[in-house]
Every structure is written in C-alpha cells, then in structure tokens.
Design a protein around this motif. Structure first.
Motif, mmCIF file in Angstrom:
data_model
loop_
_atom_site.group_PDB
_atom_site.id
_atom_site.type_symbol
_atom_site.label_atom_id
_atom_site.label_comp_id
_atom_site.label_asym_id
_atom_site.label_seq_id
_atom_site.Cartn_x
_atom_site.Cartn_y
_atom_site.Cartn_z
ATOM 1 N N ILE A 82 0.872 -1.174 0.000
ATOM 2 C CA ILE A 82 0.000 0.000 0.000
ATOM 3 C C ILE A 82 0.904 1.218 0.000
ATOM 4 O O ILE A 82 1.675 1.447 0.933
ATOM 5 C CB ILE A 82 -0.924 0.056 1.220
ATOM 6 C CG1 ILE A 82 -1.775 -1.204 1.299
ATOM 7 C CG2 ILE A 82 -1.821 1.278 1.118
ATOM 8 C CD1 ILE A 82 -2.791 -1.167 2.426
ATOM 9 N N ARG A 85 0.197 8.021 -3.054
ATOM 10 C CA ARG A 85 0.582 8.667 -4.318
ATOM 11 C C ARG A 85 1.488 9.852 -4.005
ATOM 12 O O ARG A 85 1.188 10.995 -4.311
ATOM 13 C CB ARG A 85 -0.654 9.174 -5.047
ATOM 14 C CG ARG A 85 -1.497 8.091 -5.644
ATOM 15 C CD ARG A 85 -2.593 8.711 -6.487
ATOM 16 N NE ARG A 85 -3.638 7.745 -6.812
ATOM 17 C CZ ARG A 85 -4.819 8.059 -7.289
ATOM 18 N NH1 ARG A 85 -5.121 9.329 -7.487
ATOM 19 N NH2 ARG A 85 -5.704 7.135 -7.571
ATOM 20 N N ARG A 86 2.591 9.498 -3.376
ATOM 21 C CA ARG A 86 3.521 10.571 -2.977
ATOM 22 C C ARG A 86 4.943 10.079 -3.139
ATOM 23 O O ARG A 86 5.166 8.961 -3.575
ATOM 24 C CB ARG A 86 3.280 10.941 -1.513
ATOM 25 C CG ARG A 86 1.877 11.440 -1.263
ATOM 26 C CD ARG A 86 1.681 11.801 0.184
ATOM 27 N NE ARG A 86 0.329 12.327 0.375
ATOM 28 C CZ ARG A 86 -0.129 12.789 1.520
ATOM 29 N NH1 ARG A 86 0.651 12.814 2.593
ATOM 30 N NH2 ARG A 86 -1.368 13.233 1.609
ATOM 31 N N PRO A 126 8.604 9.247 -6.946
ATOM 32 C CA PRO A 126 7.296 8.703 -6.576
ATOM 33 C C PRO A 126 7.459 7.283 -6.065
ATOM 34 O O PRO A 126 8.177 6.487 -6.681
ATOM 35 C CB PRO A 126 6.513 8.716 -7.887
ATOM 36 C CG PRO A 126 7.309 9.497 -8.847
ATOM 37 C CD PRO A 126 8.703 9.600 -8.359
ATOM 38 N N ALA A 128 5.598 5.003 -6.327
ATOM 39 C CA ALA A 128 5.029 4.060 -7.282
ATOM 40 C C ALA A 128 6.076 3.434 -8.194
ATOM 41 O O ALA A 128 5.855 2.362 -8.753
ATOM 42 C CB ALA A 128 3.959 4.758 -8.115
ATOM 43 N N LEU C 143 -9.535 5.722 -4.059
ATOM 44 C CA LEU C 143 -8.348 6.027 -3.263
ATOM 45 C C LEU C 143 -8.590 5.675 -1.796
ATOM 46 O O LEU C 143 -7.725 5.150 -1.100
ATOM 47 C CB LEU C 143 -8.009 7.511 -3.396
ATOM 48 C CG LEU C 143 -6.603 7.893 -2.987
ATOM 49 C CD1 LEU C 143 -5.602 7.188 -3.876
ATOM 50 C CD2 LEU C 143 -6.427 9.392 -3.048
ATOM 51 N N ALA C 146 -8.194 2.043 -1.247
ATOM 52 C CA ALA C 146 -6.801 1.617 -1.273
ATOM 53 C C ALA C 146 -6.058 2.048 -0.011
ATOM 54 O O ALA C 146 -5.256 1.296 0.537
ATOM 55 C CB ALA C 146 -6.104 2.191 -2.508
ATOM 56 N N TYR C 147 -6.338 3.253 0.452
ATOM 57 C CA TYR C 147 -5.583 3.791 1.586
ATOM 58 C C TYR C 147 -6.095 3.303 2.934
ATOM 59 O O TYR C 147 -5.406 3.416 3.942
ATOM 60 C CB TYR C 147 -5.656 5.325 1.597
ATOM 61 C CG TYR C 147 -4.742 6.022 0.630
ATOM 62 C CD1 TYR C 147 -4.534 7.394 0.738
ATOM 63 C CD2 TYR C 147 -4.086 5.359 -0.394
ATOM 64 C CE1 TYR C 147 -3.717 8.084 -0.132
ATOM 65 C CE2 TYR C 147 -3.261 6.039 -1.273
ATOM 66 C CZ TYR C 147 -3.083 7.403 -1.143
ATOM 67 O OH TYR C 147 -2.274 8.090 -2.012
ATOM 68 N N ILE C 167 -5.786 15.668 -0.530
ATOM 69 C CA ILE C 167 -4.519 16.033 -1.150
ATOM 70 C C ILE C 167 -4.140 15.045 -2.243
ATOM 71 O O ILE C 167 -3.770 15.417 -3.349
ATOM 72 C CB ILE C 167 -3.403 16.111 -0.081
ATOM 73 C CG1 ILE C 167 -3.678 17.290 0.866
ATOM 74 C CG2 ILE C 167 -2.041 16.268 -0.737
ATOM 75 C CD1 ILE C 167 -2.747 17.322 2.057
ATOM 76 N N ASP C 168 -4.251 13.757 -1.952
ATOM 77 C CA ASP C 168 -3.813 12.776 -2.943
ATOM 78 C C ASP C 168 -4.783 12.609 -4.099
ATOM 79 O O ASP C 168 -4.408 12.119 -5.157
ATOM 80 C CB ASP C 168 -3.547 11.425 -2.264
ATOM 81 C CG ASP C 168 -2.204 11.410 -1.557
ATOM 82 O OD1 ASP C 168 -1.683 10.327 -1.261
ATOM 83 O OD2 ASP C 168 -1.672 12.504 -1.298
ATOM 84 N N LYS C 248 3.570 14.595 -10.877
ATOM 85 C CA LYS C 248 4.658 13.613 -10.770
ATOM 86 C C LYS C 248 4.284 12.421 -9.909
ATOM 87 O O LYS C 248 4.573 11.292 -10.245
ATOM 88 C CB LYS C 248 5.883 14.325 -10.186
ATOM 89 C CG LYS C 248 7.116 13.467 -10.078
ATOM 90 C CD LYS C 248 8.279 14.291 -9.528
ATOM 91 C CE LYS C 248 9.492 13.418 -9.269
ATOM 92 N NZ LYS C 248 10.512 14.095 -8.471
ATOM 93 N N TYR C 249 3.633 12.703 -8.793
ATOM 94 C CA TYR C 249 3.404 11.606 -7.856
ATOM 95 C C TYR C 249 2.083 10.887 -8.082
ATOM 96 O O TYR C 249 1.730 10.004 -7.330
ATOM 97 C CB TYR C 249 3.444 12.133 -6.418
ATOM 98 C CG TYR C 249 4.772 12.737 -6.083
ATOM 99 C CD1 TYR C 249 4.906 14.084 -5.786
ATOM 100 C CD2 TYR C 249 5.920 11.955 -6.107
ATOM 101 C CE1 TYR C 249 6.135 14.636 -5.500
ATOM 102 C CE2 TYR C 249 7.157 12.502 -5.827
ATOM 103 C CZ TYR C 249 7.255 13.847 -5.524
ATOM 104 O OH TYR C 249 8.479 14.398 -5.252
ATOM 105 N N ARG C 251 1.241 8.994 -10.515
ATOM 106 C CA ARG C 251 1.329 7.702 -11.210
ATOM 107 C C ARG C 251 0.978 6.588 -10.255
ATOM 108 O O ARG C 251 1.418 6.566 -9.120
ATOM 109 C CB ARG C 251 2.746 7.494 -11.728
ATOM 110 C CG ARG C 251 3.110 8.508 -12.794
ATOM 111 C CD ARG C 251 4.592 8.528 -13.011
ATOM 112 N NE ARG C 251 5.095 7.219 -13.400
ATOM 113 C CZ ARG C 251 6.388 6.980 -13.618
ATOM 114 N NH1 ARG C 251 7.268 7.930 -13.468
ATOM 115 N NH2 ARG C 251 6.791 5.789 -13.963
ATOM 116 N N VAL C 252 0.171 5.681 -10.792
ATOM 117 C CA VAL C 252 -0.216 4.543 -9.963
ATOM 118 C C VAL C 252 0.591 3.335 -10.398
ATOM 119 O O VAL C 252 0.734 3.077 -11.576
ATOM 120 C CB VAL C 252 -1.725 4.242 -10.118
ATOM 121 C CG1 VAL C 252 -2.142 3.082 -9.252
ATOM 122 C CG2 VAL C 252 -2.528 5.486 -9.763
ATOM 123 N N SER C 253 1.141 2.599 -9.437
ATOM 124 C CA SER C 253 2.006 1.468 -9.794
ATOM 125 C C SER C 253 1.197 0.223 -10.096
ATOM 126 O O SER C 253 -0.023 0.257 -10.068
ATOM 127 C CB SER C 253 2.953 1.189 -8.646
ATOM 128 O OG SER C 253 2.182 0.822 -7.514
#
Lengths: 232, 275, 254
Positions: A82, A85-86, A126, A128, C143, C146-147, C167-168, C248-249, C251-253
């Motif tokens: 988990i 997104r940071r 990131p 990710a 989100l 997931a979180y 924020i995310d 930038k941040y 992106r989802v893996s």
C-alpha cells in the motif's frame, strides 16, 4: 518486556467463528513467526494483534493495554503493497504525521530511516516507481518510523525475488538486534527456521501451538504441525 | 453549516453599501425597444440617481413590485396597475407615455373584415386563418384577451388559435413563417427584421391604445423602499424635459413612444404621429 | 435596431448577409478585437460570478464529498438523497428558490442581496454544489479503499484521513471543480431570476445572449456564444496546465 495476551478472544463473521477461542499469554523474545496453511487465519490473527479488528468476544492486550487503542505503539506491514501517491520520503513520514510529530522531528528521523532502507537516492521519487523489494524496505522503515517496540508483518517477502528477499531479511536481522520485536507471518519454513526465536502455529481458526522455535521445528506437537513442517 | 452562514454574511456585508440608485421593475418590450438605454443616462446625469432596470414579463414585473423588491413599477396594463394600487402595493400612479398595438397579418391570403371588432368575429367564425397569441400574461397578451372578450361571445380555441407562451419577437417570427395574424406592439414591429409577408392590417382604434403607467411602490407597506428617489424619478419622467426626451426617441428614424400628460384619449392619438 | 453593445448596431434585418456563418464569425472577431468595454465588463462579471461560486461550492462540497467516501456517519444517507434531488433541479428552479429566499417578501429579504452579483453567486453555488459533491465522492472512493488499511493501521484521525485523501486525490477533484464551473458559466436560468439582468450590474454572458436572442440579434448572440465557449476553453486549459505541473506523484504502480 513486551507482553501479548489474548483473553477468551473470539472473532465471528457471518455467524461463523473465524478465529477463536484464543487464550494466549506470551512475552515476545525477538522474532516470533506466525505459521499455518493458507486460510488458517494468520492474517486475521495479525490484524487482531494490531488492534485493526475488534474481537467479537474477549480482548487483545499489549502490556495490559487494549490493542485497539494502542495502534500507534506498533508498526504494521501489509502483504499487498500500500503506497501513497507521494514520494518515498512522504510515504515514510506518514505514521509520524499521523502521530503529530513536528516537522523538524520528522525531517531528522527521515534521514536515518532512508539510510536504513538504503533509499536515500530515491527519496524524492514517486513511491510508485520502486521495485517490489524497495517498496517492502520502505514499508519496513515506515513501520519503524515512530520507534515502536513491535513490528507486525504479514508475509512481507512472499512476492519478492530471492535477491530482494535476502536484502529484506538482512534488514530485519539488523533491526531485531536493536531490540525491536517482530511478529512475522510467513509460509517459508526455511526462512522461519533461520530467523524465528518463537513460533505461533495457527490451524483451522485456532492457535494450535506456540513456543520456542527450536522446540517447534524439532518436535511439533500436533500432526498438522508435523505435516506442515515437513512441507506437506 | 456555521461556516456557510459566516460566508453568507461576508457576502452580504460586501454588498449592502449604500448607493444612490433605485430599482425599476418593467417589461421586456419596453427594455428591448432601447428606450431605457437612451433615456436613463439623461436622468442619471440630471439627478445623480442610477436606475437599475429589471426587465421581465408583465406578470413577473408586477409580482416583483408586489414583493417589495423594486422601488417603482413601469408597465402597460391599466387594470393591473389599478389593482396594484387598490391592493395597497402602490402609492401613486403617473401617466408617462403611450404607443399603440397593431394587428399584423399576411399580405395574402387575406381575411375580409371591415372593423377591428369585425376581425375578431370573422377570425373566429372562419377558423381558417392562424392567429398567434403570446399566451404569457404580458401586457400585449392581456390586451389581446380583452379584445376577444369585447367583440366575441366565446373565447377563441381550435387549431387556428396558437398560444405559444413566448415573447413578441418569437410570436412575430412564427406569424411570418406561417402567414398568421397576431397582435403586436408597434415598437417591436418597427425594429423587427423578419417581416417577410407580414404587414399592418389594422391600427389606430382607441381600443388599441397602449398607455404606460409608472407607479411608486408604497413605502407604507415596504419601509425599505427608496421612496424619495423614486418620486424624483417619477417627477422627472413627467416633467417637460423627461417628456420631451421620450418623444424624441427614434428607432430607424421612427418615433416609438408618445409622451403623455393627462391628455384625453382622442387627443392622444391625434397628437402623436402615426407611423 | 438596438443592442447592448454601443459599438455594435447590428444591421437591419433586410440587409442580412447570404452567409450567416461568415457574419457570425466576423462579428465574433470584431467583438474581441475592438475591445468593447461593455463586452469585457460582461465577461469579467461572468468569470467573477462563476469562479466565486465554484470556489464556495468547492469549500463546502469537497470535504463533505470526501467524508461521504470515507464511510458511515450520521446523516450520510440524507445528504446523498438531498444532493441527488438537487442535481435534478433545472437552474431556473434553483434560481426561483433563491429568489423566494432573498426577496423582500421572503425570510432573508433584509439582507438586501436580491438583484446583486452576490445573489447570483449564491444561486450558482447551490446549483453546482451537488455536482462537485458527487464527483468528489466518485474521485475519492477508489483512493479511500486503497488507503484505508494503511491509514487504519497508523490510527490516523478522521481529520488526518480527510486531508490525506483530498490532497492525494486533488487532480480528480480539480476535474470535479471544472465540471462545476462549466455548469455555472453556462447556465442562464438561475442568474437571470436572482440577478435581474440589470444593465451594467448583473448582466453576464449567458443573460446577454438570451437578451440579444429575444431582440432578434441572432448573429450577435451567436458571436457571444462563441466567446463564451472560448472563455470556457481558456479556463480549462489553465487548470489542466496547473494539473500537469504537479502530477509527478500521481502515477499509480502495478
């Protein structure tokens, strides 16, 4: 002393008892491995240990304090990654922010945590984009961020390749040497044999056995455990 | 919720700064003629008072004034204006100006009739020539309904009688497209650019007179009303200067409104040039 | 013939061009390039009203929408039901409701807000609140799912979870705001009732278009319509460029 106790704990869902009754009183020595077949209730056990789930009956306590209220005293690593997104840095900072640490306290601690995980060069990437192994190392230092006495891990290396697994295990070993206790669910018997000081064996929704690792692997008490250790 | 009300109050205080203005509730046809854009700057220059015009349908204009949301009302339907005062909403009424309604229809084919009243009788009897009704309770619509009532026994109905519930421009568009008859105010007709086969079929009768009335909203009923400034406005509109300006207003070279100062009906029509 | 724009006396209908599209485009160009003061004040007011309304609606709807995504709390069902019904209301009904509230004959009459830009901002805020609410909940829900275990494991407070999620999910939330803004700047029913379309005070793009249409100045109305669209495009492009700056941040893996 880190004492974990389950008093008459039962966890029910949909009318069935998924875990319990559990009565347990143990003092964590170093690394306690939680073992058992898939579906036996390992993850459930860990979540109850960490106070993420409320028992249907009975209590779970750490040093006589309810697990439900003391989550910030422990770290937790999930089986599935988990990741916020940071950046890596911001991910690791999360538990400290949630606990209300000041900006400067967080920044100081981040330096050593990033170094511990060997992620300093990637601090502002990131999260990710990290590889599987890097994510789990990040998850580990994230779990250690607020300096807990206990870290609970749910099969952290099951999806890692051998190289990443080794790096992770080395990290665990060095952290354990500093006195942090681990509750480590794994189905990798060789891994458990190498690292565990104690074992808790879960079978069919109950804590079937628990004791020193030496005793467990030498002579498991139940037939189930014997078969398990042999790899069946 | 608390947050919302604080926000609301902030907005409110930002706005309730005192300004020298009045709110005039009036009709779209008057606004669309361009009279206000021409006339009101003169008033503001002379008195320093700004006039904020709300131009809506006659019914809505009256309702706004009845709610106390305006300081003065300028519409063109005498019965409604009288009721407004009788019911206590209005303090005083002033004759301001007039123009007239005209009957427009297709050059061909034509319905035969020999007087205004005869038109309504024949239209209903033959039931073959389409008639477009505004159907929106406007001054024009109310006048149309009064004419039907005056000259015929039963209200008009049938395929030929089309109530559209729209403005004058839309009604004229439809009349032009379907070779239909309709009652229009002269102002809209003059500036209407889509006349096609339409022409003026009848005009000039006393029944077709369209007088405008300015009414001061009653401060006894609505203490917040800007009674003093509204009265200044009314006095200006009926003064020699205001009246002269109204009479001088031209669209495409044609006079649109005739200034009114308590003349009798026949005098009114005679004095104002026919267009 | 008469129009709102002093420099723009539309040709009398008899002289209509054979090619209405050309006339529309040339009118559009002339409006933009001659720097007509009336036009720019109308554009300025439209932006001011709709942007402010979007901001106000966002301040209320984004936290609430996120809270809705986070799970059960007292009144959750009622809020969802109320918001869904509000979304079904046409703008003119919303305008009418606000008019009845703000009228001197109504409960909030003493505020003296009727026929002012503030009334228009209020009406549009109410109008777009449900859209932003629903889209925020939709943006935040995946989100949140997931979180949730992670935030639960660190015993994050409700407020902390709310802030983290907003924020995310900010990019998807921005899209929700854009949708709200689009609805606000394009509507005419609400602002015309509570604003009164007063020349120089509460006249915006959409009410001007309605007015010019009712006067038969169709080409002018259409030209204004094109300018309105251009306006919306510019705002969209601006927001999207802001988005790509900080993406930038996001992106989802996996």
């Amino acid at each position: 002393m880190i004492d974990l106790s389950f008093k008459n704990m039962r966890f029910n869902a949909d009318g069935k008892t998924l875990l319990g009754p559990v009565n347990l009183d143990i003092s964590l020595k170093s690394i306690t491995c939680i073992m058992g077949y898939n579906g036996a209730g390992k993850s459930l056990f860990l979540e109850l240990c960490h106070g993420m789930l409320e028992p249907t009956k009975g209590h779970v306590q750490w040093n006589r304090k309810s697990a439900l209220k003391t989550r910030q005293d422990r770290g937790f690593i999930f089986q599935h990654r988990i990741v916020l997104r940071r950046s890596v840095r911001q991910n690791i900072a999360l538990p400290m922010q949630a606990a209300g640490w000041s900006r400067s306290q967080i920044d100081t601690r981040l330096i050593e945590l990033l170094d511990m995980a060997r992620l300093t060069p990637k601090a502002d990437e990131p999260a990710a984009v990290l590889s599987g192994g890097e994510v789990q190392r990040m998850a580990l230092v994230r779990a250690l961020a607020t300096r807990p006495d206990v870290v609970i891990m749910d099969e952290p290396t099951s999806s890692l390749d051998p190289g990443a697994t080794t790096k992770f295990e080395n990290l665990i070993e060095s952290v354990a040497k500093t006195g942090v206790k681990f509750l480590w669910a794994t189905h990798n018997i060789t891994q458990a044999q190498r690292f565990a000081s104690d074992v808790i064996f879960i079978n069919d929704g109950t804590v079937a056995e628990h004791g020193s690792a030496e005793d467990f692997f030498a002579a498991p008490a139940s037939q189930m455990a014997q078969q398990y250790v042999k790899g069946h | 919720m608390k947050f919302l009300s604080i926000l609301f109050l902030m907005l409110a205080t930002a706005v309730t700064a005192q300004e020298n203005s009045i709110t005039l509730s009036s009709t779209t046809s008057t606004q669309n003629s361009g009279l206000y854009d021409y006339l009101l700057p003169h008033f503001t220059a002379d008195t320093g008072i700004t006039v904020k015009v709300i131009a809506v349908g006659t019914g809505q204009a009256i309702r706004i004034a009845q709610n106390g949301d305006a300081d003065a009302l300028l519409v063109h339907h005498r019965p409604s204006e009288d009721a407004f005062i009788a019911d206590g909403y209005g303090l005083q009424r002033f004759d301001v100006m007039y123009n007239d309604f005209i009957l427009v229809g297709p050059k061909t084919p034509t319905l035969g009739f020999n007087s205004l009243g005869d038109f309504f009788i024949q239209a209903q009897k033959t039931a073959r020539f389409p008639f477009i009704s505004r159907g929106d309770d406007s001054g024009t619509h109310k006048k149309e309904q009064e004419l039907w009532k005056q000259f015929t026994d039963t209200p008009p109905s049938g395929d030929w009688y089309r109530e559209i519930g729209s403005g004058m421009g839309a009604a004229l568009n439809m009349a032009a497209a379907t070779d239909a008859y309709t009652l229009s105010d002269r102002g809209t007709w003059l500036s209407f650019g889509n006349k096609r086969n339409l022409t003026i079929k009848w005009a000039g009768d006393a029944e077709l007179l369209n007088p405008y009335g300015l009414i001061l909203v009653n401060p006894a009923k609505f203490p917040h009303v800007k009674a003093e400034q509204a009265r200044i406005f009314a006095n200006w509109m009926t003064s020699e200067r205001g009246q002269a300006l109204i009479g001088a207003f031209r669209v495409d070279g044609k006079q649109l409104f005739c200034p009114d100062s308590e003349k009798s009906q026949s005098e009114r029509i005679a004095a104002c040039p026919a267009n | 013939m008469h129009s709102t724009f002093r420099n723009f006396t539309p040709r009398a209908r008899a002289q209509h061009s054979e090619r209405p599209i050309l006339e529309i485009l040339s009118t559009t160009l002339r409006l933009i390039t001659t720097g007509d003061a009336t036009l720019w004040s109308i554009v300025g007011l439209s932006l001011r009203v709709s942007l402010t309304a979007t901001l106000i609606a966002a301040i209320c709807a984004v936290p609430l929408g996120t809270a809705l995504a986070m799970g059960r709390f007292w009144g959750r069902r009622s809020i969802i039901a109320l918001s869904s019904s509000l979304m079904a209301l046409p703008p003119v009904v919303v305008g009418l409701a606000i008019y009845l509230l703000l009228s001197r004959a109504g409960p909030l009459g003493d505020l003296g807000l009727l026929f002012t830009p503030s009334a228009m901002i209020t009406a549009q805020s109410v109008l777009i609140f449900p859209i932003i609410l629903a889209l925020t909940t939709e943006a935040v829900s995946p989100l949140e799912q997931a979180y949730r275990p992670l935030l639960h494991s660190v015993d994050a407070s409700r407020g902390f979870r709310l802030r983290t999620l907003i924020i995310d999910a900010r990019f998807a939330i921005f899209t929700a705001l854009l949708a709200g803004f689009g609805r606000a700047i394009a509507e005419v029913g609400a602002v015309i009732i509570v604003g009164g379309n007063i020349n120089g005070v509460t006249r915006v793009m959409t009410t001007t278009i309605a007015l010019e249409t009712s006067k038969g100045n169709l080409e002018l109305a259409m030209a204004l319509g094109i300018i309105l669209i251009l306006l919306a495009v510019i705002v969209n492009v601006f927001i999207h460029s802001l988005k790509s700056m900080g993406a930038k941040y996001q992106r989802v893996s996996r």
